[in-house]
Design a protein around this motif. Structure first.
Motif, PDB file in Angstrom:
ATOM      1  N   GLY A 184      36.151 -27.617  22.167  1.00  0.00           N
ATOM      2  CA  GLY A 184      35.905 -26.764  23.322  1.00  0.00           C
ATOM      3  C   GLY A 184      34.490 -26.910  23.857  1.00  0.00           C
ATOM      4  O   GLY A 184      34.270 -26.948  25.072  1.00  0.00           O
ATOM      5  N   ASN A 188      33.178 -27.984  27.694  1.00  0.00           N
ATOM      6  CA  ASN A 188      32.220 -27.206  28.484  1.00  0.00           C
ATOM      7  C   ASN A 188      31.003 -28.053  28.871  1.00  0.00           C
ATOM      8  O   ASN A 188      30.512 -27.965  30.007  1.00  0.00           O
ATOM      9  N   LEU A 215      37.178 -21.712  36.207  1.00  0.00           N
ATOM     10  CA  LEU A 215      36.805 -22.414  34.986  1.00  0.00           C
ATOM     11  C   LEU A 215      36.019 -21.515  34.040  1.00  0.00           C
ATOM     12  O   LEU A 215      36.324 -21.431  32.837  1.00  0.00           O
ATOM     13  N   LYS A 216      35.021 -20.842  34.564  1.00  0.00           N
ATOM     14  CA  LYS A 216      34.155 -20.022  33.723  1.00  0.00           C
ATOM     15  C   LYS A 216      34.902 -18.841  33.099  1.00  0.00           C
ATOM     16  O   LYS A 216      34.597 -18.422  31.977  1.00  0.00           O
ATOM     17  N   TYR A 218      38.012 -18.930  32.056  1.00  0.00           N
ATOM     18  CA  TYR A 218      38.708 -19.482  30.889  1.00  0.00           C
ATOM     19  C   TYR A 218      37.728 -19.883  29.791  1.00  0.00           C
ATOM     20  O   TYR A 218      38.023 -19.725  28.600  1.00  0.00           O
ATOM     21  N   GLN A 219      36.564 -20.377  30.163  1.00  0.00           N
ATOM     22  CA  GLN A 219      35.566 -20.737  29.153  1.00  0.00           C
ATOM     23  C   GLN A 219      35.079 -19.516  28.385  1.00  0.00           C
ATOM     24  O   GLN A 219      34.784 -19.602  27.193  1.00  0.00           O
ATOM     25  N   ARG A 220      35.013 -18.373  29.068  1.00  0.00           N
ATOM     26  CA  ARG A 220      34.583 -17.149  28.398  1.00  0.00           C
ATOM     27  C   ARG A 220      35.647 -16.637  27.426  1.00  0.00           C
ATOM     28  O   ARG A 220      35.332 -16.071  26.379  1.00  0.00           O
ATOM     29  N   TYR A 222      38.306 -18.462  26.042  1.00  0.00           N
ATOM     30  CA  TYR A 222      38.815 -19.410  25.053  1.00  0.00           C
ATOM     31  C   TYR A 222      37.678 -20.296  24.538  1.00  0.00           C
ATOM     32  O   TYR A 222      36.529 -20.144  24.936  1.00  0.00           O
ATOM     33  N   GLY A 224      37.031 -23.408  25.055  1.00  0.00           N
ATOM     34  CA  GLY A 224      36.476 -24.328  26.038  1.00  0.00           C
ATOM     35  C   GLY A 224      37.515 -24.692  27.071  1.00  0.00           C
ATOM     36  O   GLY A 224      38.719 -24.500  26.861  1.00  0.00           O
ATOM     37  N   ALA A 225      37.045 -25.224  28.202  1.00  0.00           N
ATOM     38  CA  ALA A 225      37.966 -25.608  29.274  1.00  0.00           C
ATOM     39  C   ALA A 225      37.292 -26.636  30.174  1.00  0.00           C
ATOM     40  O   ALA A 225      36.073 -26.646  30.327  1.00  0.00           O
ATOM     41  N   MET A 226      38.122 -27.503  30.749  1.00  0.00           N
ATOM     42  CA  MET A 226      37.644 -28.483  31.718  1.00  0.00           C
ATOM     43  C   MET A 226      38.804 -28.829  32.649  1.00  0.00           C
ATOM     44  O   MET A 226      39.964 -28.535  32.358  1.00  0.00           O
ATOM     45  N   VAL A 237      42.661 -26.391  28.451  1.00  0.00           N
ATOM     46  CA  VAL A 237      42.084 -25.271  27.714  1.00  0.00           C
ATOM     47  C   VAL A 237      42.267 -25.487  26.214  1.00  0.00           C
ATOM     48  O   VAL A 237      43.352 -25.853  25.760  1.00  0.00           O
TER      49      VAL A 237
END
Length: 257
Positions: A184, A188, A215-216, A218-220, A222, A224-226, A237
């Motif tokens: 993850g 990021n 994006l942010k 989902y990054q918060r 989980y 990580g995400a791209m 994710v």
């Protein structure tokens, strides 16, 4: 008695695999890799089973797959992979569609002017592939817009190019060590590099959705995400022991023993 004949859906989708690009994307482009002060830089590609029809213009190489399907009549030939890559490159630059499993592609501009990888490191361990399938989710966002180009603004700062190439190395290491948190983090890091080096990858007048805010979020929530490609496509994710609503999983195709 069970039939081994392919289903009607499988017949429609064909046998040529799909491919996912994970962290490090754009380091395979010579105009980027030439600025890398610490070559080689790496990106990760994963060959996946053609269980679904990807959105067009989503970064999953659907256009290249169509070319490969026509070129090889719907099935990968049993020839050396390097030979297939070079044949496909004559029509479309896409190494990741040919190599099975999880692959780290290393790029050094001093080698073939950065066109082909200087080295390919592959993992075809079933245990690793099944683990990746268990932690990776895809969420359909939207195709990149017609007429869109991600290259309108370039900030090719050497230190950020090096960080991009490092994100690919970190991604591969995380996968082979089955470390979801590190995977993850590499996603990021990759997105931060994209946003810095090529801002139009995620922000452009033709992109009406706020890709970075999505994006942010989902990054918060989980690990990580791209995004699967420039301008949107799918959100990839990473989540361990926590299903991602609306997400679906893929099957990694590994080399036959």
């Amino acid at each position: 008695m069970k039939s081994n004949a392919p289903s009607s859906v499988a017949k429609f989708l064909g046998a040529i695999p799909n491919r996912l690009q994970l962290a490090g994307g754009w380091i395979d482009q010579p105009f980027v890799s030439r600025h890398n002060p610490k070559p080689p830089g790496s990106m990760v590609v994963v060959q996946i089973e053609p269980d679904f029809r990807p959105m067009d213009r989503s970064g999953i190489a659907s256009g290249t797959r169509a070319i490969a399907t026509k070129l090889w009549k719907g099935k990968l030939p049993r020839r050396p992979l390097e030979e297939l890559v070079r044949q496909l490159y004559e029509a479309e630059n896409m190494v990741g569609l040919v190599y099975p499993g999880i692959n780290r592609l290393d790029y050094d501009f001093k080698v073939t002017d950065g066109v082909f990888p200087s080295h390919i490191e592959s993992c075809n361990k079933s245990k690793v592939a099944r683990w990746l399938e268990s932690v990776l989710y895809l969420i359909a966002v939207e195709p990149r817009p017609v007429g869109y180009s991600p290259l309108g603004e370039k900030n090719l700062k050497p230190d950020w190019v090096a960080r991009l190439g490092q994100s690919g190395k970190d991604c591969y290491d995380a996968i082979v060590s089955m470390d979801a948190k590190a995977l993850g983090a590499s996603f990021n890091a990759n997105m931060k590099c994209w946003e810095t080096l090529l801002p139009h990858v995620v922000r452009h007048p033709l992109i009406h959705l706020d890709l970075m805010s999505l994006l942010k979020a989902y990054q918060r929530q989980y690990l990580g995400a791209m995004y699967s490609g420039c301008g949107g496509g799918y959100l990839l994710v990473v989540s361990k022991n926590k299903p991602v609503p609306g997400g679906f999983k893929v099957r990694v195709r590994i080399a036959a023993k």
